[in-house]
Design an enzyme around this catalytic site. Structure first.
Site, mmCIF file in Angstrom:
data_model
loop_
_atom_site.group_PDB
_atom_site.id
_atom_site.type_symbol
_atom_site.label_atom_id
_atom_site.label_comp_id
_atom_site.label_asym_id
_atom_site.label_seq_id
_atom_site.Cartn_x
_atom_site.Cartn_y
_atom_site.Cartn_z
ATOM 1 N N SER A 33 -10.964 15.575 -6.730
ATOM 2 C CA SER A 33 -10.804 14.500 -7.714
ATOM 3 C C SER A 33 -9.725 13.521 -7.281
ATOM 4 C CB SER A 33 -10.418 15.082 -9.072
ATOM 5 O OG SER A 33 -10.011 14.033 -9.930
ATOM 6 N N HIS A 57 -15.010 13.233 -6.584
ATOM 7 C CA HIS A 57 -15.051 13.200 -8.050
ATOM 8 C C HIS A 57 -14.183 12.045 -8.542
ATOM 9 C CE1 HIS A 57 -15.634 15.210 -11.977
ATOM 10 N NE2 HIS A 57 -14.359 14.961 -12.230
ATOM 11 N N ASP A 59 -12.735 10.330 -11.798
ATOM 12 C CA ASP A 59 -12.477 10.520 -13.227
ATOM 13 C C ASP A 59 -12.271 9.172 -13.903
ATOM 14 O OD1 ASP A 59 -12.505 13.372 -13.776
ATOM 15 O OD2 ASP A 59 -10.818 13.489 -12.381
ATOM 16 N N MET A 61 -11.561 7.055 -17.210
ATOM 17 C CA MET A 61 -10.925 7.208 -18.529
ATOM 18 C C MET A 61 -10.633 5.837 -19.125
ATOM 19 S SD MET A 61 -8.231 10.223 -17.632
ATOM 20 C CE MET A 61 -8.655 11.613 -16.577
ATOM 21 N N HIS A 90 -17.258 11.017 -13.463
ATOM 22 C CA HIS A 90 -17.089 11.781 -14.700
ATOM 23 C C HIS A 90 -16.528 10.822 -15.754
ATOM 24 C CE1 HIS A 90 -14.563 15.170 -16.818
ATOM 25 N NE2 HIS A 90 -15.513 14.706 -17.591
ATOM 26 N N MET A 92 -15.081 9.897 -19.001
ATOM 27 C CA MET A 92 -14.366 10.351 -20.205
ATOM 28 C C MET A 92 -14.052 9.103 -21.018
ATOM 29 S SD MET A 92 -12.024 13.123 -18.228
ATOM 30 C CE MET A 92 -12.312 12.268 -16.683
ATOM 31 N N MET A 161 -15.859 21.800 -19.087
ATOM 32 C CA MET A 161 -14.451 21.451 -18.856
ATOM 33 C C MET A 161 -13.606 22.713 -19.018
ATOM 34 S SD MET A 161 -14.158 18.304 -17.995
ATOM 35 C CE MET A 161 -12.368 18.268 -18.028
ATOM 36 N N ASP A 199 -14.426 21.934 -14.080
ATOM 37 C CA ASP A 199 -13.473 20.857 -13.811
ATOM 38 C C ASP A 199 -12.201 21.092 -14.619
ATOM 39 O OD1 ASP A 199 -12.187 18.488 -13.277
ATOM 40 O OD2 ASP A 199 -13.604 17.215 -14.372
HETATM 41 C C1 DX5 Z 1 -9.329 16.039 -16.161
HETATM 42 C C2 DX5 Z 1 -10.217 15.617 -15.038
HETATM 43 C C3 DX5 Z 1 -10.204 16.500 -13.847
HETATM 44 C C4 DX5 Z 1 -8.889 16.561 -13.129
HETATM 45 C C5 DX5 Z 1 -8.829 17.830 -12.371
HETATM 46 O O1 DX5 Z 1 -9.552 15.196 -17.235
HETATM 47 O O2 DX5 Z 1 -11.556 15.541 -15.500
HETATM 48 O O3 DX5 Z 1 -11.200 16.079 -12.931
HETATM 49 O O4 DX5 Z 1 -8.700 15.549 -12.210
HETATM 50 O O5 DX5 Z 1 -7.556 17.923 -11.810
HETATM 51 P P1 DX5 Z 1 -6.926 19.341 -11.494
HETATM 52 O O6 DX5 Z 1 -7.798 20.009 -10.499
HETATM 53 O O7 DX5 Z 1 -5.563 19.027 -10.976
HETATM 54 O O8 DX5 Z 1 -6.893 20.111 -12.794
HETATM 55 ZN ZN ZN Z 2 -13.206 15.242 -13.993
#
Ligand code: DX5
Ligand code: ZN
Length: 248
Positions: A33, A57, A59, A61, A90, A92, A161, A199
């Site tokens: 990620s 990956h 993320d 947000m 992903h 969010m 999650m 994740d």
């Molecule tokens: C959290 C994200 C994850 C995060 C994982 O909201 O969706 O993808 O980056 O990071 P680690 O592996 O450090 O928990």
């Molecule tokens: Zn993620």
């Protein structure tokens, strides 16, 4: 418009064809990620794992669904030019029905929407697929998966999650392991070829239990980008997961 429409379907063959893939095939994908990378050097972060990662990956947000803000579709389109790794987005975010197609158009290989935020469970996955991307459905730790069982054939991946979404570097929620196992059993029982992703807090201490529970796509942020050698960290994680999955 900052997103350019283009024939993504023709350009990006699927890694695994769901028509020939089956739950019996032991797949083990590691998806670092970039949430844990240096945001000012995303192309370098992609390059650092290019030869080792199976996917990257991303993320996404929006300060609403989670209290953090990260990458727009424009970032995905820009990153696309610097890596050949499949981009696993992903989302969010609130209103993914409206915004998810932009990520598919921007060149995402896979676009995952959250069950808690998506409104149209028919049209949204269909639209994402029609744009040539795989589509995933994610659930927060407190969201049961059973209510989605009958519509999972509209999706290519299910994401459990294992931390509350929003931030990298959190501790793995061990309570989620029975949920991962139950999803795997349900997918196998129904003969569904969805990938099962975990994740959050996935690292050398937790990946084996995730693999034993039936996960096959492992997101790792801090465990990869916090390592001195991100590529070596990926190889070690994959080997751990593969051994745990196959029992040897
Ligand atoms: C959290 C994200 C994850 C995060 C994982 O909201 O969706 O993808 O980056 O990071 P680690 O592996 O450090 O928990
Ligand atoms: Zn993620």
């Amino acid at each position: 418009m900052f997103v350019t429409l283009r024939p993504v379907a023709a350009r990006r063959p699927r890694l695994v064809d769901p028509r020939i893939d089956s739950a019996a095939v032991a797949r083990t994908f590691i998806a670092p990620s970039i949430l844990s990378a240096d945001f000012a050097r995303l192309a370098d972060a992609a390059r650092a794992v290019e030869g080792n990662a199976d996917q990257l990956h991303v993320d996404v947000m929006d300060y609403h669904f989670v209290p953090n803000l990260t990458f727009g579709a424009g970032t995905v389109e820009a990153l696309r030019k610097y890596t050949s790794l499949p981009l696993d987005c992903h989302l969010m975010i609130e209103d993914p029905d409206r915004w998810a197609p932009l990520y598919a158009e921007a060149g995402a290989y896979s676009v995952t929407v959250h069950a808690e935020a998506v409104h149209d469970l028919v049209r949204t996955p269909k639209t994402i697929r029609s744009l040539g991307a795989r589509v995933g459905l994610a659930v927060r730790p407190g969201t049961p998966f059973e209510q989605y069982e009958s519509i999972l054939d509209r999706f290519d991946m299910f994401l459990v999650m294992t931390v509350e979404p929003g931030f990298g570097g959190q501790s793995f929620l061990y309570d989620m392991l029975p949920k991962v196992k139950a999803v795997r059993q349900m997918l196998d029982r129904r003969g569904l070829a969805l990938w099962l992703q975990v994740d959050g807090g996935v690292n050398e201490d937790t990946i084996e239990q995730c693999a034993e529970a039936g996960a096959d796509v492992f997101v790792a942020g801090s465990a990869v980008y916090g390592a001195d050698d991100p590529g070596a960290a990926i190889e070690a994680l994959r080997e751990q997961a593969r051994r745990a999955r196959t029992g040897g």
